[in-house]
Design a protein around this motif. Structure first.
Motif, PDB file in Angstrom:
ATOM      1  N   ALA A  56       0.848  -1.216   0.000  1.00  0.00           N
ATOM      2  CA  ALA A  56       0.000   0.000   0.000  1.00  0.00           C
ATOM      3  C   ALA A  56       0.870   1.248   0.000  1.00  0.00           C
ATOM      4  O   ALA A  56       0.577   2.229  -0.694  1.00  0.00           O
ATOM      5  CB  ALA A  56      -0.936  -0.008   1.213  1.00  0.00           C
ATOM      6  N   MET A  57       1.954   1.205   0.769  1.00  0.00           N
ATOM      7  CA  MET A  57       2.856   2.366   0.816  1.00  0.00           C
ATOM      8  C   MET A  57       3.576   2.579  -0.507  1.00  0.00           C
ATOM      9  O   MET A  57       3.799   3.720  -0.924  1.00  0.00           O
ATOM     10  CB  MET A  57       3.851   2.210   1.973  1.00  0.00           C
ATOM     11  CG  MET A  57       3.184   2.433   3.308  1.00  0.00           C
ATOM     12  SD  MET A  57       4.400   2.550   4.638  1.00  0.00           S
ATOM     13  CE  MET A  57       4.398   0.865   5.184  1.00  0.00           C
ATOM     14  N   VAL A  58       3.924   1.472  -1.178  1.00  0.00           N
ATOM     15  CA  VAL A  58       4.531   1.584  -2.517  1.00  0.00           C
ATOM     16  C   VAL A  58       3.552   2.287  -3.465  1.00  0.00           C
ATOM     17  O   VAL A  58       3.914   3.207  -4.201  1.00  0.00           O
ATOM     18  CB  VAL A  58       4.932   0.189  -3.064  1.00  0.00           C
ATOM     19  CG1 VAL A  58       5.249   0.243  -4.556  1.00  0.00           C
ATOM     20  CG2 VAL A  58       6.110  -0.375  -2.284  1.00  0.00           C
ATOM     21  N   MET A  59       2.279   1.872  -3.412  1.00  0.00           N
ATOM     22  CA  MET A  59       1.272   2.500  -4.277  1.00  0.00           C
ATOM     23  C   MET A  59       1.108   3.976  -3.956  1.00  0.00           C
ATOM     24  O   MET A  59       1.038   4.820  -4.856  1.00  0.00           O
ATOM     25  CB  MET A  59      -0.073   1.787  -4.117  1.00  0.00           C
ATOM     26  CG  MET A  59      -0.095   0.391  -4.712  1.00  0.00           C
ATOM     27  SD  MET A  59      -1.665  -0.436  -4.412  1.00  0.00           S
ATOM     28  CE  MET A  59      -2.817   0.661  -5.214  1.00  0.00           C
ATOM     29  N   MET A  60       1.031   4.297  -2.661  1.00  0.00           N
ATOM     30  CA  MET A  60       0.865   5.703  -2.270  1.00  0.00           C
ATOM     31  C   MET A  60       2.043   6.539  -2.760  1.00  0.00           C
ATOM     32  O   MET A  60       1.860   7.617  -3.335  1.00  0.00           O
ATOM     33  CB  MET A  60       0.753   5.823  -0.741  1.00  0.00           C
ATOM     34  CG  MET A  60      -0.548   5.256  -0.199  1.00  0.00           C
ATOM     35  SD  MET A  60      -0.563   5.171   1.596  1.00  0.00           S
ATOM     36  CE  MET A  60      -0.618   6.919   2.007  1.00  0.00           C
ATOM     37  N   ASP A  61       3.250   6.038  -2.539  1.00  0.00           N
ATOM     38  CA  ASP A  61       4.448   6.768  -2.966  1.00  0.00           C
ATOM     39  C   ASP A  61       4.415   7.024  -4.474  1.00  0.00           C
ATOM     40  O   ASP A  61       4.666   8.135  -4.941  1.00  0.00           O
ATOM     41  CB  ASP A  61       5.700   5.968  -2.572  1.00  0.00           C
ATOM     42  CG  ASP A  61       6.980   6.704  -2.898  1.00  0.00           C
ATOM     43  OD1 ASP A  61       7.580   7.277  -1.982  1.00  0.00           O
ATOM     44  OD2 ASP A  61       7.380   6.717  -4.076  1.00  0.00           O
ATOM     45  N   THR A  62       4.079   5.999  -5.241  1.00  0.00           N
ATOM     46  CA  THR A  62       4.051   6.121  -6.704  1.00  0.00           C
ATOM     47  C   THR A  62       3.022   7.163  -7.145  1.00  0.00           C
ATOM     48  O   THR A  62       3.303   7.968  -8.041  1.00  0.00           O
ATOM     49  CB  THR A  62       3.692   4.764  -7.366  1.00  0.00           C
ATOM     50  OG1 THR A  62       4.291   3.692  -6.673  1.00  0.00           O
ATOM     51  CG2 THR A  62       4.139   4.743  -8.805  1.00  0.00           C
ATOM     52  N   MET A  63       1.853   7.159  -6.513  1.00  0.00           N
ATOM     53  CA  MET A  63       0.797   8.109  -6.919  1.00  0.00           C
ATOM     54  C   MET A  63       1.083   9.523  -6.423  1.00  0.00           C
ATOM     55  O   MET A  63       0.882  10.490  -7.162  1.00  0.00           O
ATOM     56  CB  MET A  63      -0.568   7.637  -6.405  1.00  0.00           C
ATOM     57  CG  MET A  63      -1.078   6.407  -7.152  1.00  0.00           C
ATOM     58  SD  MET A  63      -2.769   5.963  -6.687  1.00  0.00           S
ATOM     59  CE  MET A  63      -2.471   4.888  -5.306  1.00  0.00           C
TER      60      MET A  63
END
Ligand code: 9D3
Length: 255
Positions: free
Chosen positions: A149-156
């Motif tokens: 989830a944190m990877v997704m947040m960082d990317t967005m």
């Protein structure tokens, strides 16, 4: 952009909400993140959120009821904020693969809900009735959905207007054009025991057109060698084809 995260480990998210580029975006209000712990929505005195799997076998399953109540509370809170509610995304090894294109697409929503599981997984009935998309960050096993989830947040978050400085936004273009990055060098001009590790001469030439061509050529060469799958997805124009042939010709024959 607003992120609502359903997690039994909310403390983990300070890595994104307090540190680095994403921390700054959160302090600026470019992004907001709110964690929701399903334990607080469990009705029994032990605040149970997981139980054994029907049919037997190892591993615990996250229970439908506390998760559904948490999602209801999120929906109500988003509604009262006046933001348009976006999709519920379940982080799962069974999901579609995360990539830059999906990040750009989902980053268009005003709000997304991220469901980060622990244990073996989530009761399938919750997924069927409440989840819009299932997303995996790759073919490896993490201990839960929080890091994904944190990877997704960082990317967005880094794609949101104002989240990055101009230098970074230009740099971003070079990955979203589907090639690997070129090599980078900084001071001093020579390193190593006898100063034998030098910076490629072209980068010291001051000829910006030649430098740009060299960088593109390095990107093409490295991509063809390390990630040929990326080149299969991308048409090369005439100049790029010439640069890649030249790079390949300059590589010594394989040992
Ligand atoms: C070893 C346990 N597996 C049984 C075959 C199932 C399993 C359950 C829970 C595997 C991983 C997890 C925890 N990971 C995630 O929930 C997860 C994940 C991942 O492991 N890899 C890549 N993307 C993601 S998104 C969520």
């Amino acid at each position: 952009m607003r992120f609502d995260i359903l997690t039994v480990m909310p403390e983990m998210f300070s890595a994104v909400t307090e540190q680095g580029v994403t921390g700054r975006a959160c302090r600026n209000g470019i992004a907001t993140a709110k964690c929701w712990n399903p334990r607080e929505f469990a009705s029994d005195k032990h605040r149970t959120v997981d139980d054994r799997s029907y049919g037997g076998g190892p591993g615990m399953v996250m229970l439908y009821e506390p998760l559904a109540k948490t999602l209801d509370a999120i929906a109500e809170d988003v509604e009262s904020s006046g933001k348009k509610a976006g999709p519920v995304l379940y982080l799962s090894p069974q999901g579609e693969r995360w990539n830059q294109q999906l990040a750009a697409e989902l980053g268009q929503f005003e709000q997304v809900t991220l469901l980060a599981g622990r244990y073996e997984g989530v009761d399938e009935r919750l997924i069927e009735s409440r989840v819009d998309r299932e997303i995996s960050i790759g073919d490896f096993v993490t201990s839960g959905g929080e890091l994904p989830a944190m990877v997704m947040m960082d990317t967005m978050i880094r794609l949101l207007p104002g989240a990055l400085g101009n230098i970074d936004s230009a740099e971003q273009d070079s990955f979203s054009d589907g090639l690997l990055d070129c090599p980078h060098y900084s001071r001093p001009e020579a390193v190593g025991e006898d100063g034998e590790l030098k910076v490629p001469a072209v980068l010291m030439s001051g000829d910006h057109k030649k430098i740009q061509q060299w960088r593109l050529q390095q990107s093409l060469g490295r991509t063809s060698e390390r990630r040929p799958d990326l080149l299969a997805d991308r048409e090369l124009n005439k100049q790029e084809q010439v640069l890649l042939r030249e790079w390949q010709a300059a590589q010594g024959p394989a040992e």
